[in-house]
Design a protein around this motif. Structure first.
Motif, short mmCIF file in Angstrom:
data_model
loop_
_atom_site.label_atom_id
_atom_site.label_comp_id
_atom_site.label_asym_id
_atom_site.label_seq_id
_atom_site.Cartn_x
_atom_site.Cartn_y
_atom_site.Cartn_z
N HIS A 34 11.65 -7.59 -10.63
CA HIS A 34 12.25 -7.24 -11.93
C HIS A 34 11.19 -6.77 -12.93
CE1 HIS A 34 16.15 -8.65 -10.61
NE2 HIS A 34 15.59 -9.77 -10.18
N TRP A 35 10.36 -5.82 -12.50
CA TRP A 35 9.35 -5.27 -13.39
C TRP A 35 10.01 -4.38 -14.44
CZ3 TRP A 35 4.19 -3.73 -10.59
CH2 TRP A 35 3.64 -4.89 -10.02
N ARG A 36 9.30 -4.17 -15.53
CA ARG A 36 9.81 -3.39 -16.65
C ARG A 36 8.86 -2.23 -16.95
NH1 ARG A 36 8.48 -8.71 -20.26
NH2 ARG A 36 6.21 -8.49 -20.25
N ASP A 37 9.40 -1.18 -17.58
CA ASP A 37 8.57 -0.06 -18.00
C ASP A 37 7.58 -0.52 -19.07
OD1 ASP A 37 10.10 1.45 -16.30
OD2 ASP A 37 11.38 2.27 -17.88
N THR A 38 6.44 0.17 -19.14
CA THR A 38 5.39 -0.28 -20.06
C THR A 38 4.85 0.88 -20.90
OG1 THR A 38 3.64 0.07 -18.42
CG2 THR A 38 4.68 -2.10 -18.49
N LEU A 39 4.20 0.51 -22.00
CA LEU A 39 3.49 1.46 -22.85
C LEU A 39 2.02 1.06 -22.92
CD1 LEU A 39 5.94 1.88 -25.87
CD2 LEU A 39 5.52 3.53 -24.02
N ARG A 40 1.17 2.06 -23.07
CA ARG A 40 -0.26 1.83 -23.24
C ARG A 40 -0.74 2.69 -24.40
NH1 ARG A 40 -5.46 3.61 -21.80
NH2 ARG A 40 -6.83 1.91 -21.15
N LEU A 41 -1.40 2.06 -25.37
CA LEU A 41 -1.93 2.77 -26.54
C LEU A 41 -3.45 2.64 -26.53
CD1 LEU A 41 -1.50 4.21 -29.29
CD2 LEU A 41 -1.40 1.93 -30.33
N SER A 42 -4.15 3.76 -26.64
CA SER A 42 -5.61 3.73 -26.64
C SER A 42 -6.16 4.65 -27.72
CB SER A 42 -6.16 4.13 -25.27
OG SER A 42 -5.68 5.40 -24.87
#
Length: 467
Positions: free
Chosen positions: A355-363
């Motif tokens: 049950h993984w979820r979508d992710t965001l990455r901010l750099s």
């Protein structure tokens, strides 16, 4: 032809083969994504990855960048060394049926692993360029002590990918460049654990006396599932020069669907006669284990889809010395909902809810031109984990992470450069409560309860040449 150019041409086939043969899986980004496709971006925490086009590694991050490289051919080779720390601390785990030895916390399940990559870019004409790259976009490696507390959940997890990425770019005009690439990608996976033979035998009422007396306690069979597959994907991108100082980039990498096939192997022990176990009983128990369909070696299969990604990047040059970079990236991890392994006849061997979820990455990153030959890099990033608290497993006890990065580029001469980078990833401390999400699984695997203290260190070096 110069000696340097000759040397690069001789080394290139070997470096590409080395990248394919030795890429090791150890996730640096959240989940088991490997952003470490060069070392030049490491110092910026990979901020601006879809818009920076200062060497041949743009093939991976945004193939449109090939059109922005200076005229001539370009070659880059990088090696990132990734060292995760994965340490479990028990806080009241419940042992499975028939097991009386806890086995400890498992030690540090992380170790150093290399992530190499190589790239080559050549112009076709004034508008078109061709490039090819080889690297490892995904990888995972955790390795616990074989007798640890959670051995019935996992002992070793090793996932490696090898990606070959031919690409083309097209310079539409002085402002817009487009790129497209094809990915031919291989996955090799190995998942190991221990099968609880005590629970399996003690489910037989006829063995109740032996089980009650502890004669069949602590029996386990190391089990390993191993498989591989090749699959296709693609990547594309666009870079727009908004002004003389500002550039915008958008890149997309497709998901890759694998139909993994391989084998499962059980290393079943021989039960010896002694104490309450007579020779005849021992012979019967061994015959039962040998004939048990659930413990049979044989062919297995697994379907898994690795995620797609979308990255929006921007770079802006403040003055002759300072440049700032930014990234916002999305990864479609929600495609992984369950890890189900089947035997070749369709019988379910194991099922693990994910049950993984979508992710965001901010750099965010910055470059400072210290001198004509030296550029300093720095970066900061926040990387969401696809793993939630409810379904965290010891195979990937992931948590949100914060990157701090530094790096530098040194011009060796007019046509070559050496990049170095270092990043430390602060991973949030996370808890785990894993009983397989059923009473049956808890009886055979136990209830793993505790916390993880994780971190990651990454060292990178890269050589780039224009010729």
């Amino acid at each position: 032809m110069s000696q340097k150019k000759k040397a690069v041409r001789k080394l290139m086939p070997g470096l590409i083969l080395a990248a394919l043969a030795t890429s090791a899986g150890t996730a640096g980004a959240a989940g088991f994504q490997l952003l470490e496709q060069n070392a030049s971006g490491l110092g910026n925490a990979f901020a601006g990855s879809a818009v920076v086009a200062d060497n041949a590694s743009t093939v991976f991050f945004n193939p449109a960048g090939m059109s922005l490289l200076p005229s001539g051919k370009h070659f880059s080779a990088s090696l990132d060394m990734v060292r995760p720390q994965v340490k479990f601390a028990d806080s009241g785990s419940i042992l499975p049926l028939g097991i009386t030895r806890s086995g400890g916390n498992g030690g540090d399940a992380g170790d150093w692993a290399p992530v190499p990559a190589v790239y080559f870019v050549a112009p076709i004409d004034a508008r078109w360029s061709f490039g090819i790259g080889a690297g490892a976009p995904f990888g995972l490696s955790t390795d616990y002590d074989k007798s640890w507390q959670g051995r019935f959940h996992a002992t070793r997890s090793d996932v490696k990918t090898f990606n070959i990425n031919p690409s083309v770019s097209y310079k539409a005009d002085d402002r817009v460049s487009l790129g497209f690439g094809v990915d031919y990608q291989k996955i090799d996976a190995q998942l190991a654990s221990t099968a609880n033979l005590s629970a399996a035998l003690c489910a037989n009422p006829a063995l109740g006396a032996l089980c009650g007396a502890g004669a069949l306690s602590n029996l386990g069979a190391p089990v390993r599932v191993k498989g591989s597959d090749w699959a296709w994907g693609y990547n594309l991108g666009v870079i727009v020069q908004l002004s003389e100082r500002t550039r915008l980039g958008l890149a997309h990498r497709s998901s890759v669907k694998y139909h993994v096939t391989g084998n499962v192997d059980f290393d079943k022990p021989t039960i010896a006669a002694g104490g309450l176990i007579s020779p005849a009983t021992a012979a019967g128990l061994n015959a039962t284990l040998a004939a048990a369909p659930s413990l049979a070696n044989g062919a297995v299969k697994l379907n898994i889809e690795l995620p797609d990604t979308v990255t929006l990047s921007m770079s802006h040059r403040l003055d002759e010395r300072w440049e700032v970079l930014g990234d916002l990236a999305w990864t479609g991890w929600s495609k992984i909902q369950s890890l189900d392994i089947y035997r070749s006849n369709g019988t379910l061997l194991s099922a693990t809810p994910e049950h993984w979820r979508d992710t965001l990455r901010l750099s965010l990153g910055a470059n400072y031109q210290l001198s004509p030959t030296t550029k300093l890099r720095m970066g900061l990033a926040y990387d969401q984990s696809p793993v939630g608290d409810t379904y965290r497993t010891p195979r990937l006890p992931d948590g949100d992470r914060t990157w701090l990065s530094i790096g530098a580029q040194f011009k060796l001469d007019a046509n070559s450069a050496l990049d170095v980078g270092y990043a430390h990833l602060f991973v949030n401390k996370v808890g785990i409560r894993d009983n397989g999400h059923s009473a049956v699984n808890q009886a055979s695997q136990g209830y793993l309860i505790g916390n993880y203290d994780n971190a990651v260190d990454i060292l990178g070096i890269q050589y780039s040449l224009a010729f």
